[in-house]
Design an enzyme around this catalytic site. Structure first.
Site, PDB file in Angstrom:
ATOM      1  CB  ALA A 151     -74.037  33.314 -83.956  1.00 45.55           C
ATOM      2  NE  ARG A 189     -63.671  26.639 -93.344  1.00 39.66           N
ATOM      3  CZ  ARG A 189     -62.621  26.836 -92.538  1.00 39.66           C
ATOM      4  NH1 ARG A 189     -61.504  26.182 -92.759  1.00 39.66           N
ATOM      5  NH2 ARG A 189     -62.707  27.672 -91.530  1.00 39.66           N
ATOM      6  CE  LYS A 203     -67.910  26.140 -86.675  1.00 43.58           C
ATOM      7  NZ  LYS A 203     -66.701  26.803 -87.185  1.00 43.58           N
ATOM      8  CB  THR A 218     -65.604  37.350 -83.438  1.00 41.32           C
ATOM      9  OG1 THR A 218     -64.583  38.180 -84.015  1.00 41.32           O
ATOM     10  CG2 THR A 218     -65.486  35.959 -84.030  1.00 41.32           C
ATOM     11  CG  ASN A 251     -56.729  35.260 -81.292  1.00 40.51           C
ATOM     12  OD1 ASN A 251     -56.877  34.815 -80.155  1.00 40.51           O
ATOM     13  ND2 ASN A 251     -57.614  36.042 -81.898  1.00 40.51           N
ATOM     14  NE  ARG A 292     -86.213  -1.109 -77.540  1.00 45.72           N
ATOM     15  CZ  ARG A 292     -87.502  -1.267 -77.839  1.00 45.72           C
ATOM     16  NH1 ARG A 292     -87.988  -2.497 -78.027  1.00 45.72           N
ATOM     17  NH2 ARG A 292     -88.304  -0.237 -77.950  1.00 45.72           N
ATOM     18  CG  ASN A 346     -84.962 -21.046 -67.154  1.00 49.94           C
ATOM     19  OD1 ASN A 346     -83.746 -20.965 -67.072  1.00 49.94           O
ATOM     20  ND2 ASN A 346     -85.591 -21.428 -68.249  1.00 49.94           N
ATOM     21  CB  SER A 380     -88.605 -23.422 -75.479  1.00 48.65           C
ATOM     22  OG  SER A 380     -87.441 -23.552 -74.707  1.00 48.65           O
ATOM     23  CB  ALA A 416     -92.076 -26.130 -74.380  1.00 53.02           C
TER      24      ALA A 416
HETATM   25  C1  UD1 Z   1     -61.269  33.971 -84.970  1.00 53.02           C
HETATM   26  C2  UD1 Z   1     -60.292  35.106 -84.664  1.00 53.02           C
HETATM   27  C3  UD1 Z   1     -58.895  34.655 -85.024  1.00 53.02           C
HETATM   28  C4  UD1 Z   1     -58.530  33.410 -84.240  1.00 53.02           C
HETATM   29  C5  UD1 Z   1     -59.579  32.314 -84.464  1.00 53.02           C
HETATM   30  C6  UD1 Z   1     -59.327  31.211 -83.479  1.00 53.02           C
HETATM   31  C7  UD1 Z   1     -61.598  37.100 -85.108  1.00 53.02           C
HETATM   32  C8  UD1 Z   1     -61.826  38.256 -86.009  1.00 53.02           C
HETATM   33  N1  UD1 Z   1     -60.666  36.237 -85.469  1.00 53.02           N
HETATM   34  O1  UD1 Z   1     -61.166  33.757 -86.367  1.00 53.02           O
HETATM   35  O2  UD1 Z   1     -57.956  35.702 -84.710  1.00 53.02           O
HETATM   36  O3  UD1 Z   1     -57.252  32.959 -84.645  1.00 53.02           O
HETATM   37  O4  UD1 Z   1     -60.904  32.813 -84.212  1.00 53.02           O
HETATM   38  O5  UD1 Z   1     -60.211  30.148 -83.724  1.00 53.02           O
HETATM   39  O6  UD1 Z   1     -62.231  36.998 -84.092  1.00 53.02           O
HETATM   40  N2  UD1 Z   1     -69.075  33.578 -84.619  1.00 53.02           N
HETATM   41  C9  UD1 Z   1     -70.249  34.138 -84.184  1.00 53.02           C
HETATM   42  N3  UD1 Z   1     -70.728  35.237 -84.839  1.00 53.02           N
HETATM   43  C10 UD1 Z   1     -70.060  35.798 -85.876  1.00 53.02           C
HETATM   44  C11 UD1 Z   1     -68.861  35.211 -86.300  1.00 53.02           C
HETATM   45  C12 UD1 Z   1     -68.381  34.100 -85.642  1.00 53.02           C
HETATM   46  O7  UD1 Z   1     -70.882  33.661 -83.244  1.00 53.02           O
HETATM   47  O8  UD1 Z   1     -70.562  36.784 -86.404  1.00 53.02           O
HETATM   48  C13 UD1 Z   1     -68.579  32.403 -83.903  1.00 53.02           C
HETATM   49  C14 UD1 Z   1     -68.398  31.198 -84.806  1.00 53.02           C
HETATM   50  O9  UD1 Z   1     -69.573  30.412 -84.814  1.00 53.02           O
HETATM   51  C15 UD1 Z   1     -67.250  30.473 -84.131  1.00 53.02           C
HETATM   52  C16 UD1 Z   1     -66.431  31.602 -83.507  1.00 53.02           C
HETATM   53  O10 UD1 Z   1     -67.294  32.717 -83.429  1.00 53.02           O
HETATM   54  O11 UD1 Z   1     -67.703  29.625 -83.096  1.00 53.02           O
HETATM   55  C17 UD1 Z   1     -65.200  31.973 -84.292  1.00 53.02           C
HETATM   56  O12 UD1 Z   1     -65.615  32.414 -85.556  1.00 53.02           O
HETATM   57  P1  UD1 Z   1     -64.807  32.118 -86.853  1.00 53.02           P
HETATM   58  O13 UD1 Z   1     -65.503  32.669 -88.013  1.00 53.02           O
HETATM   59  O14 UD1 Z   1     -64.416  30.681 -86.875  1.00 53.02           O
HETATM   60  O15 UD1 Z   1     -63.517  33.041 -86.581  1.00 53.02           O
HETATM   61  P2  UD1 Z   1     -62.166  32.837 -87.265  1.00 53.02           P
HETATM   62  O16 UD1 Z   1     -62.187  33.430 -88.593  1.00 53.02           O
HETATM   63  O17 UD1 Z   1     -61.743  31.423 -87.135  1.00 53.02           O
HETATM   64 MG    MG Z   2     -62.818  29.511 -86.645  1.00 54.20          MG
END
Ligand code: UD1
Ligand code: MG
Length: 465
Positions: free
Chosen positions: A10, A15, A22, A86, A172, A334, A378, A406, A424
């Site tokens: 989500a 970046r 993404k 997350t 992690n 194609r 041909n 041709s 041709a």
């Molecule tokens: C998270 C972990 C971190 C770990 C890293 C590994 C947490 C708090 N931290 O950090 O410990 O080292 O992943 O990659 O979990 N996403 C959602 N909804 C949200 C936020 C994020 O769906 O509200 C999704 C993002 O799209 C992404 C994934 O969760 O696919 C990870 O989110 P991101 O913000 O990259 O977490 P990190 O800060 O990297």
């Molecule tokens: Mg991340």
């Protein structure tokens, strides 16, 4: 398996600086999220993809993958609303996970494409597991704290970490497997009292670890590397390419210039296939034994039989090519091109919805669209099937052993019988019966000495008039 996988997708992906979500950015032609989904075990109860930013695009992509049969298990989606972390993403999944009768949850990130199917299977089968990696420069990853026996003791986000915690190199990977009842309880108790004011899934994982033992396993960092920037994307693609090349070399495929070749994860190559420099194979591509793909050729979603020679710089999409055919250089095949065995398609020939039977030759400069061509026919240089009248498309049906001279225009709809000969330079607008000779040319005029007379007029400036 009563495990349900939750895939976090989500986030905005700020970046990446892109209008494309993404998780839809490709690695070797397949979007990151598709890599993640395809690595799931087939016997999972289901997968829940958490979406929000770019939701419409992600839903459309999921639908197309489902229709193409690319998803190993049933996939549903949950809209997280404005993403608040997350942990919040998992909270949003509670009703869906309850509905699915989940007993175990495996969490994966949609932007971590290179986790292998065997690692995911291991994760999904585990009772309580966190995948970690050891990084010399751990950067912004969360740090893993462990008890002396290795069990998970804590997870600290880099932004909340003390200098001593920041020095830890075990991080992690963001992939977990936990019993749903314990995780559910921990999610309901989450707060956002931290540096980022987010609901951290990591806090819930640590809360579960206080109740039951959570194992920490260290993986190859490549398997857990996330895609947060275009630099990450390039690095992941290079890693994926190395992995795929290693695999196919082990199966007897020659890469004349490994590293310049892009071979997607859904490509299947038989032994003694040779890929020349700069070849790109994307989507679902199968290449038969001993087939050689020339330099700079791009092939998408196509099936190539054995013993084929594709010469350099061809572009091939949604096509079937039969055994022993010779294609190119500079040919464009194609959608809907179906070539039987031993067909020759030469330089600057374009085919679309074209069914060519065994041994058909079209060696130079032709357009063959909406057509069927019989065995051994041909097609001369510069032949064009005029298939489009500005509104509708029409078909050209050409029999076997026909000779099309041709620079002939075949104005469709048109049927040309077996064994016919077309002179041709003809413009053919009416059907030609089998074994007929058809010609449509303006009669030629020749004037003796006319060239000299014209030149002298040209010198005086009176030219042709
Ligand atoms: C998270 C972990 C971190 C770990 C890293 C590994 C947490 C708090 N931290 O950090 O410990 O080292 O992943 O990659 O979990 N996403 C959602 N909804 C949200 C936020 C994020 O769906 O509200 C999704 C993002 O799209 C992404 C994934 O969760 O696919 C990870 O989110 P991101 O913000 O990259 O977490 P990190 O800060 O990297
Ligand atoms: Mg991340």
């Amino acid at each position: 398996m009563s495990t349900v996988a939750v895939i976090l997708a989500a986030g905005l992906g700020t970046r990446m600086k892109s209008r494309l979500p993404k998780v839809l950015h490709p690695i070797l032609g397949d979007p990151s999220l598709l890599w993640v989904l395809r690595a799931l075990p087939k016997d999972l109860r289901g997968a829940v993809v958490v979406v929000h930013h770019g939701k419409e695009q992600v839903l459309a992509a999921l639908k197309s993958w489902e229709q193409a049969g690319l998803l190993p298990c049933p996939v549903t989606t949950v809209d997280q609303g404005e993403p608040l972390g997350t942990g919040h993403a998992l909270q949003a999944c509670i009703p869906e996970l309850d509905r699915l009768g989940t007993s175990q949850v495996a969490v994966l990130c949609g932007d971590v494409p290179l986790t292998t199917a065997s690692t995911v299977l291991h994760l999904c089968a585990a009772e309580a597991l966190l995948l970690a990696m050891d990084l010399p420069t751990p950067g912004s990853y969360g740090r893993v704290l462990q008890h002396s026996d290795g069990r998970l003791a804590g997870l600290v986000e880099a932004k909340d970490a003390t200098p001593t915690q920041l020095a830890l190199q075990r991080v992690n990977g963001g992939a977990y497997s936990l019993p749903w009842p314990a995780l559910r309880k921990a999610l309901l108790a989450l707060t956002n009292d931290n540096a980022q004011k987010e609901f951290y899934l990591t806090d819930a994982v640590v809360a579960v670890a206080r109740e039951i033992s959570v194992t920490v396993e260290v993986c190859d960092p490549e398997e857990l590397a996330g895609m947060n920037s275009r630099h990450d994307q390039a690095a992941l693609q290079a890693a994926a390419q190395r992995r795929i090349e290693r695999h196919w070399m082990g199966e007897g495929v020659t890469f004349l210039h490994p590293g310049s070749t892009l071979v997607g994860p859904r490509v299947h190559l038989q032994q003694d296939v040779v890929l020349e420099p700069g070849v790109r194979l994307e989507g679902s591509v199968t290449v038969g034994e001993g087939t050689r793909i020339g330099q700079g050729t791009v092939i998408v979603d196509s099936v190539l039989g054995p013993g084929i020679e594709v010469r350099p710089y061809c572009v091939i999409g949604l096509a079937h090519i039969g055994e022993g055919s010779k294609i190119g250089p500079f040919a464009r095949l194609r959608e809907g091109t179906e070539l039987a065995e031993g067909v020759h398609i030469g330089n600057f020939v374009e085919t679309k919805k074209a069914k060519l039977q065994r041994g058909v030759k079209a060696n130079h400069l032709a357009y063959l669209g909406d057509t069927e061509i019989g065995t051994g026919t041909n097609i001369g240089a510069g032949v064009i099937t005029c298939n489009y009248d500005g509104v509708n498309k029409h078909r050209t049906i050409i029999g076997g052993n026909v000779f099309v001279g041709s620079d002939t225009q075949l104005v469709a709809p048109l049927v040309i019988g077996d064994g016919a000969i077309i002179g041709a330079g003809s413009t053919i607008t009416k059907d030609v019966a089998a074994d007929s000779l058809a010609l449509s040319r303006v009669p030629q005029m020749s004037h003796d000495g006319g060239a000299s007379r014209l030149r002298s007029r040209q010198k005086k400036g009176t030219g042709l008039s």
